[in-house]
Design an enzyme around this catalytic site. Structure first.
Site, PDB file in Angstrom:
ATOM      1  N   GLY A 116      33.795  -3.067  30.276  1.00 49.65           N
ATOM      2  CA  GLY A 116      34.825  -2.030  30.307  1.00 49.65           C
ATOM      3  C   GLY A 116      34.535  -0.899  29.335  1.00 49.65           C
ATOM      4  O   GLY A 116      34.248  -1.141  28.171  1.00 49.65           O
ATOM      5  N   SER A 117      34.610   0.359  29.781  1.00 45.46           N
ATOM      6  CA  SER A 117      34.183   1.446  28.912  1.00 45.46           C
ATOM      7  C   SER A 117      34.535   2.801  29.522  1.00 45.46           C
ATOM      8  O   SER A 117      35.311   2.898  30.467  1.00 45.46           O
ATOM      9  CB  SER A 117      32.671   1.352  28.679  1.00 45.46           C
ATOM     10  N   ARG A 118      33.898   3.864  28.973  1.00 45.66           N
ATOM     11  CA  ARG A 118      34.150   5.229  29.434  1.00 45.66           C
ATOM     12  C   ARG A 118      32.894   6.065  29.229  1.00 45.66           C
ATOM     13  O   ARG A 118      32.147   5.867  28.270  1.00 45.66           O
ATOM     14  CB  ARG A 118      35.321   5.817  28.645  1.00 45.66           C
TER      15      ARG A 118
END
Length: 243
Positions: free
Chosen positions: A211-213
């Site tokens: 999970g990240s951006r």
């Protein structure tokens, strides 16, 4: 390098069937091998333990298989075919476009205080988590910045969370910045790009675990051609046209 579909095969029978299965199931990124191996080791330990002790350890084998399968899905590395036309910037990651605005690039890149067009992509736990070069060019800067592990889909993530920034300059002198940002579950940013590397659009250059951006900073005056809420496919979805 960008993973592209293989040429059509002339094989028949079982060999052709096996090749179809391989083409349908994405390969696994090498960063996932230790995690998958750990899950399989738990499965093996359950099997051996049941033989040695006589106890019912099916639950342990199932946990190991479930963990290995989940890691194989998370670290999948599917083939992608980047656009062939010149001057386009593609999405560096799979996910949901959560922000389109103007912002100052990370201070550690020393690019000044001028705001640049920015497109942010949020990667959920179920998205492919390898990152790809948004444009062809030379890596002229790579900077790691420690920080928090806040929710990656919130605005403060761009400035407060742990991140790694890569600055790419095209042959024509245009620059694009892509920033890997950690999140609540993403505690490990992997970046394979180094200063002086020559990247081709769609090349895999990094990975963020769980999970990240990804923030992409475009040249001044660039108009993104995507919208907030749109799904992006790394290496294929065009974020902007620089021509």
């Amino acid at each position: 390098m960008a993973r592209r579909p293989r040429a059509e095969s002339s094989k028949e029978g079982p060999a052709h069937l096996l090749e179809l299965v391989r083409s349908a199931v994405p390969p696994v990124h090498s960063a996932g091998h230790p995690f998958i191996s750990a899950g399989l080791a738990v499965t093996s330990a359950g099997a051996v333990g049941q033989v040695v002790t006589g106890r019912d350890l099916r639950w342990l084998r199932r946990v190991g298989l479930l963990a290995a399968s989940a890691c194989a899905v998370f670290f999948r590395h599917p083939s992608r075919v980047p656009p062939t036309r010149a001057g386009v910037v593609v999405a560096p990651a799979d996910g949901m476009i959560c922000v389109i605005d103007s912002a100052t690039p990370p201070a550690e890149l020393s690019m000044g205080n001028m705001s640049l067009p920015r497109v942010s992509i949020f990667l959920s736990l179920l998205d492919v988590h390898v990152q790809r070069a948004p444009i062809s060019g030379e890596v002229i800067a790579v900077q790691y910045q420690p920080g928090r592990f806040g929710a990656a889909d919130l605005a403060p993530a761009s400035t407060e969370n742990e991140r790694t920034s890569v600055r790419i300059r095209t042959a024509g002198g245009t620059e694009v910045v892509v920033v890997q940002i950690a999140g609540l579950l993403a505690r490990r940013i992997v970046c394979y790009a180094h200063i002086g590397d020559k990247l081709t659009i769609g090349d895999t250059y990094g990975l963020i675990r769980f999970g990240s951006r990804l923030d992409t900073y475009l040249p001044p005056g660039t108009e993104p051609v995507v919208q907030v809420g749109q799904r992006a496919v790394a290496g294929e979805t065009v974020l902007a046209d620089l021509t």
